[in-house]
Design an enzyme around this catalytic site. Structure first.
Site, PDB file in Angstrom:
ATOM      1  N   ARG A   1       8.622 -29.518  -5.178  1.00 54.92           N
ATOM      2  CA  ARG A   1       8.757 -29.222  -3.747  1.00 54.92           C
ATOM      3  C   ARG A   1      10.208 -29.358  -3.304  1.00 54.92           C
ATOM      4  O   ARG A   1      10.606 -28.871  -2.257  1.00 54.92           O
ATOM      5  CB  ARG A   1       7.918 -30.178  -2.873  1.00 54.92           C
ATOM      6  CG  ARG A   1       6.411 -30.169  -3.084  1.00 54.92           C
ATOM      7  CD  ARG A   1       5.812 -28.818  -3.027  1.00 54.92           C
ATOM      8  NE  ARG A   1       5.694 -28.265  -4.375  1.00 54.92           N
ATOM      9  CZ  ARG A   1       5.519 -26.979  -4.631  1.00 54.92           C
ATOM     10  NH1 ARG A   1       5.460 -26.117  -3.649  1.00 54.92           N
ATOM     11  NH2 ARG A   1       5.419 -26.537  -5.868  1.00 54.92           N
TER      12      ARG A   1
ATOM     13  N   ASP B   1      -5.146 -15.523  -4.348  1.00 55.96           N
ATOM     14  CA  ASP B   1      -3.996 -16.407  -4.431  1.00 55.96           C
ATOM     15  C   ASP B   1      -4.454 -17.782  -4.928  1.00 55.96           C
ATOM     16  O   ASP B   1      -5.622 -18.137  -4.795  1.00 55.96           O
ATOM     17  CB  ASP B   1      -3.367 -16.526  -3.041  1.00 55.96           C
ATOM     18  CG  ASP B   1      -2.019 -17.217  -3.093  1.00 55.96           C
ATOM     19  OD1 ASP B   1      -1.428 -17.284  -4.184  1.00 55.96           O
ATOM     20  OD2 ASP B   1      -1.559 -17.681  -2.035  1.00 55.96           O
ATOM     21  N   GLU B   2      -3.539 -18.561  -5.461  1.00 52.54           N
ATOM     22  CA  GLU B   2      -3.858 -19.901  -5.967  1.00 52.54           C
ATOM     23  C   GLU B   2      -5.075 -19.858  -6.895  1.00 52.54           C
ATOM     24  O   GLU B   2      -6.005 -20.653  -6.769  1.00 52.54           O
ATOM     25  CB  GLU B   2      -4.138 -20.874  -4.807  1.00 52.54           C
ATOM     26  CG  GLU B   2      -3.026 -20.996  -3.795  1.00 52.54           C
ATOM     27  CD  GLU B   2      -1.862 -21.860  -4.258  1.00 52.54           C
ATOM     28  OE1 GLU B   2      -1.820 -22.216  -5.453  1.00 52.54           O
ATOM     29  OE2 GLU B   2      -0.986 -22.136  -3.429  1.00 52.54           O
TER      30      GLU B   2
ATOM     31  N   LYS C   1       6.330 -16.077  -5.026  1.00 53.72           N
ATOM     32  CA  LYS C   1       4.942 -15.636  -5.147  1.00 53.72           C
ATOM     33  C   LYS C   1       4.458 -14.898  -3.901  1.00 53.72           C
ATOM     34  O   LYS C   1       3.918 -13.794  -3.993  1.00 53.72           O
ATOM     35  CB  LYS C   1       4.066 -16.859  -5.404  1.00 53.72           C
ATOM     36  CG  LYS C   1       2.612 -16.545  -5.496  1.00 53.72           C
ATOM     37  CD  LYS C   1       1.802 -17.814  -5.563  1.00 53.72           C
ATOM     38  CE  LYS C   1       1.838 -18.519  -4.222  1.00 53.72           C
ATOM     39  NZ  LYS C   1       0.874 -19.619  -4.130  1.00 53.72           N
ATOM     40  N   THR C   2       4.679 -15.535  -2.763  1.00 49.26           N
ATOM     41  CA  THR C   2       4.210 -14.929  -1.520  1.00 49.26           C
ATOM     42  C   THR C   2       4.867 -13.578  -1.292  1.00 49.26           C
ATOM     43  O   THR C   2       4.246 -12.635  -0.816  1.00 49.26           O
ATOM     44  CB  THR C   2       4.508 -15.862  -0.329  1.00 49.26           C
ATOM     45  OG1 THR C   2       4.101 -17.183  -0.684  1.00 49.26           O
ATOM     46  CG2 THR C   2       3.755 -15.432   0.891  1.00 49.26           C
TER      47      THR C   2
ATOM     48  N   GLN D   1       0.025 -26.017 -11.594  1.00 50.85           N
ATOM     49  CA  GLN D   1      -0.219 -26.572 -10.264  1.00 50.85           C
ATOM     50  C   GLN D   1      -1.704 -26.690  -9.967  1.00 50.85           C
ATOM     51  O   GLN D   1      -2.128 -26.723  -8.819  1.00 50.85           O
ATOM     52  CB  GLN D   1       0.492 -25.734  -9.200  1.00 50.85           C
ATOM     53  CG  GLN D   1       2.005 -25.791  -9.325  1.00 50.85           C
ATOM     54  CD  GLN D   1       2.709 -25.001  -8.248  1.00 50.85           C
ATOM     55  OE1 GLN D   1       2.586 -25.277  -7.069  1.00 50.85           O
ATOM     56  NE2 GLN D   1       3.473 -23.991  -8.658  1.00 50.85           N
TER      57      GLN D   1
END
Length: 751
Positions: free
Chosen positions: A612, A220-221, A34-35, A251
């Site tokens: 994670r 983002d998010e 994503k980043t 998430q």
DNA sequence: ACACCAATCGTTTTT
DNA sequence: CGATTGGTGT
């Protein structure tokens, strides 16, 4: 150029990067790069589409995410990125409001109230109204108010729709709360967003100014945004329709803070022309872990249809284990960590233990101490929440904004200055009646500006004298603002307010508190150096919005203890999740709630934790937990993990600290562990384990030591044996690894 | 006004 | 079990 920017991106990532002239929704599964997409998209805009960096705005939810994005972008763009605005929603809005403050009739140096400030304000209001409503705590009231604000529901609307007594009461407090904030020139976190929304709504020339400035908006998010944040984004991007949002509904774990998962789920309805990109290839985890995660999340109904896949190998099975109580669970975890670290398979910084609630960290910490394992506890006691820090900050705030009543009440009698409750309640109620701040009332009393007769207040002579002295002291402090640097100012306040003596007299933790204040002074020094605007007001804003000196970074070899919520966005080769019991994860409140979406959120929380992990995942539970020690059932989430992916921890009631036998897990049928709904509570065969004594061992892994015969070496293993410890030491000069008993070896620590 | 003691209480996550 | 609140006595 294009080839360079798009190099190493998969087809979906490329598609997302190149979609720059249309609304864009990127569904970014965990570990899907994503980043990378966000940063490359910025690069693409600048180099390929020749967009000025000044026209790009990146909004995130957390400071961590913002600074990480900043680092990644500037890394990619060789500093030619200077000018791209990347910030959190809250600091972006705060910046905007300071700039446009006069339009809203806001003082430019408004104060930002944090959680604690809000609570103390609401408590005061409840007391003033003198209405007792059972089971309505200040926190409940606040969460209702915050909920309303994050949906853009003002107090009057709330009042009109109040359907019962409690809601009416809440509405009343809401009204008073807003008035009090206004009077104090203070904004809470919700206000930062809400006032920005109002600013844009009511001042077309303002919104078009910012629309022109920021032609490309990225969020983002996005699954964490609330209604107000989404509304602001729409206001900004309305002109161009160029709004790119990135997120993962699976998430979404912040609905309790009013994040609305529907923002992302219905984005396409709001922007029918939006391009939707599905990043579904996972680069992070083993196939086993990824499939486990998929199985875990699939029962949810509120989700985006996404099937994750990976080219990674299957890797190790998931390990599931049960301890008798939380101590034994912790023992299992920490001894296993000790084991894999001693074997050199992983280092401590590769490993994280995650849990639902902060209080779970205690048992784990104790075992870390026992085994001599260095650990870092992420974000439990926030630096800026500590009492002594908040107190000093309150002095600073009061200098910056005298009307800030919450800060005034916090410090006016700290240290004790003979200004007690009686005095304060007189002042307070007078201030309320005259619709002014307490500082204002004091001005009127002592500066003789108005009609307030001293005798009318009914204050004692002593009280008046003390108030006078306090006011003089604050005036002195104010005088230093222009003549002294920020750190000097804090030092002066610390000393002259009597706070220094005050904490010295409480010798209990004088050292620690003093160090914290030193740290605050250091931080202020750094702030002055690094910011062109080093005004008091700017410093205070950074303190309340940027918060902690970002998690102390990951320096050194340390095990990470972290809550599941905070783990979002991180990754670790090895992850332990503790407390997989019904009541813990899912948390009891979500089980009791009649709203099934709360249970879905718990499932997402578990999903976040699981995803994670890169290589190894351990899921732990405890048969009895907490001081009540009541038996608990395994988490219902475990039932969604298929047995094929799982290995049970071969621990069946033996004493834990005997050996590492139970670490030697082998696939076996385990009646002890039944994933089905007919789960029987197992009888624990042994008697209750004895309280272990926590012996403070001298050595821990990583310590350098000297031995009379073997010379210098370093501790690589450390196993407690009763009061003693068995040490594995790697010695220099070809002597190699020796096992030694702590009490006999006569090792000396060296630096 | 303040310090100390007892009882109670309520247990999530945080920009 | 722990921290926070309330009441007491000086």
């Amino acid at each position: 150029m294009e080839s360079v920017i798009l190099q190493g991106l998969n087809p979906q990532q490329t598609e997302a990067v190149k979609a720059v002239d249309t609304p864009l929704l990127v569904i970014a599964g965990p570990g899907s790069g994503k980043t990378k997409v966000i940063t490359h998209r910025v690069a693409y805009l600048i180099y390929e589409k020749h967009v000025s960096p000044f026209e790009i705005l990146g909004l995130t939810f957390t400071n961590k995410a913002a600074s990480e994005m900043n680092d990644r972008v500037s890394g990619l763009l060789d500093n030619s990125v200077a000018g791209v605005t990347i910030s959190t929603f809250h600091s972006f809005c705060a910046m905007l409001l300071r700039r446009e403050s006069e339009k809203l009739g806001l003082k430019q140096n408004f104060t930002i109230y944090d959680d604690q400030d809000q609570v103390s304000l609401v408590k005061k209001l409840v007391k003033q109204l003198d209405i007792d409503v059972d089971n309505v705590t200040p926190r409940t009231l606040l969460s209702q108010i915050s909920k309303a604000k994050s949906k853009m529901v003002g107090w009057s609307t709330y009042q009109e729709n109040a359907g019962n007594y409690i809601q009416e009461f809440t509405a009343k407090i809401y009204e008073e709360y807003e008035a009090a904030l206004n009077l104090s020139s203070a904004l809470d976190f919700d206000d930062l967003l809400l006032k920005t929304y109002h600013l844009f709504r009511d001042y077309p020339e303002v919104v078009s100014k910012y629309q022109e400035r920021f032609k490309y908006v990225m969020i983002d998010e996005f699954q964490d945004t609330n209604i107000t944040q989404y509304a602001i984004s729409k206001q900004l991007a309305l002109a161009t329709g160029n709004l790119a949002v990135v997120g993962d509904p699976n998430q979404s774990i912040y609905s309790w803070r009013n994040a609305d998962i529907h923002n992302i789920l219905s984005f396409h309805d709001d922007f029918p022309t939006a391009k939707v990109v599905n990043l579904d290839q996972n680069y992070r985890s083993t196939r086993t872990i990824l499939e486990t995660a998929q199985n875990l999340i699939s029962p949810n109904t509120e989700k985006f249809d996404q099937k994750l896949w990976t080219e990674n190998s299957g890797g190790q099975p998931i390990v599931i284990g049960e301890g008798y109580n939380e101590k034994e669970e912790a023992e299992m975890i920490i001894s296993e960590i000790n084991n894999i670290v001693s074997k050199g398979e992983y280092s401590l910084s590769d490993i994280a233990i995650m849990y639902r609630v902060n209080s779970q960290s205690r048992a784990l910490e104790e075992k870390c101490i026992k085994y001599g394992i260095k650990y870092q506890l992420v974000g439990s006691l926030k630096f800026y929440q500590r009492q002594e820090i908040k107190d000093l900050i309150a002095f600073l705030r009061l200098i910056n904004n005298p009307d800030d009543d919450v800060s005034l009440l916090r410090v006016i009698n700290v240290p004790a200055r003979g200004i007690g409750q009686k005095t304060l309640s007189i002042l307070s109620s007078f201030a309320v009646n005259s619709k002014s701040s307490i500082a204002n009332v004091l001005d009127q009393v002592f500066a003789g500006e108005s009609s307030i007769e001293i005798k009318d207040l009914g204050l004692t002579k002593a009280a008046l004298k003390n108030l006078f002295n306090f006011r003089e002291m604050m005036a002195d402090f104010k005088g230093y603002v222009s003549t002294r640097s920020l750190p000097e100012l804090i030092e002066i306040i610390f000393d002259q307010s009597g706070y220094k003596n005050h904490i010295m007299n409480e010798s209990e933790n004088y050292q620690e508190r003093n160090e914290n204040i030193r740290e605050l002074i250091n931080t202020a020094g750094y702030f002055s150096k690094e910011n062109t605007n080093d005004s008091l007001s700017a410093f205070l804003e950074s303190v309340s919005l940027v918060g902690d000196t970002d998690n102390l970074s990951y320096q050194g070899q340390k095990l990470t203890l972290i809550t599941l919520h905070q783990s979002k966005g991180l990754e670790f080769p090895v992850v332990f999740i503790s407390g997989l019991e019904d009541g813990m994860l899912p948390h009891i409140r979500s089980i009791d709630s009649e709203n099934p979406s709360e249970l879905e959120e718990e499932r997402r929380l578990c999903y976040v934790g699981v995803t994670r992990a890169k290589e190894r995942l351990y899921l732990l539970r405890s048969f009895r937990r907490g001081f009540r020690g009541e038996p608990s059932l395994p988490s219902r989430f475990l039932a969604d993990i298929t047995k094929a992916q799982v290995v049970s921890w071969n621990f069946s009631g033996e004493k834990v600290n005997q050996s590492n036998k139970y670490v030697d897990y082998q696939l076996h049928q385990d009646e002890h562990f039944d994933l089905g709904p007919d789960y029987d509570i197992p009888e624990y065969k042994d008697s209750e384990p004895k309280e272990e004594q926590i012996s403070f061992n001298q050595f821990k892994v990583g310590d350098k030591v000297a031995h009379k015969v073997f010379g210098d070496g370093i501790i690589i293993g450390c196993k407690p044996i009763d009061e003693d410890q068995e040490l594995q030491v790697a010695f220099k000069d070809g002597i190699g690894i020796k096992k030694l008993l702590g009490s006999f070896a006569k090792l000396e620590e060296i630096n």
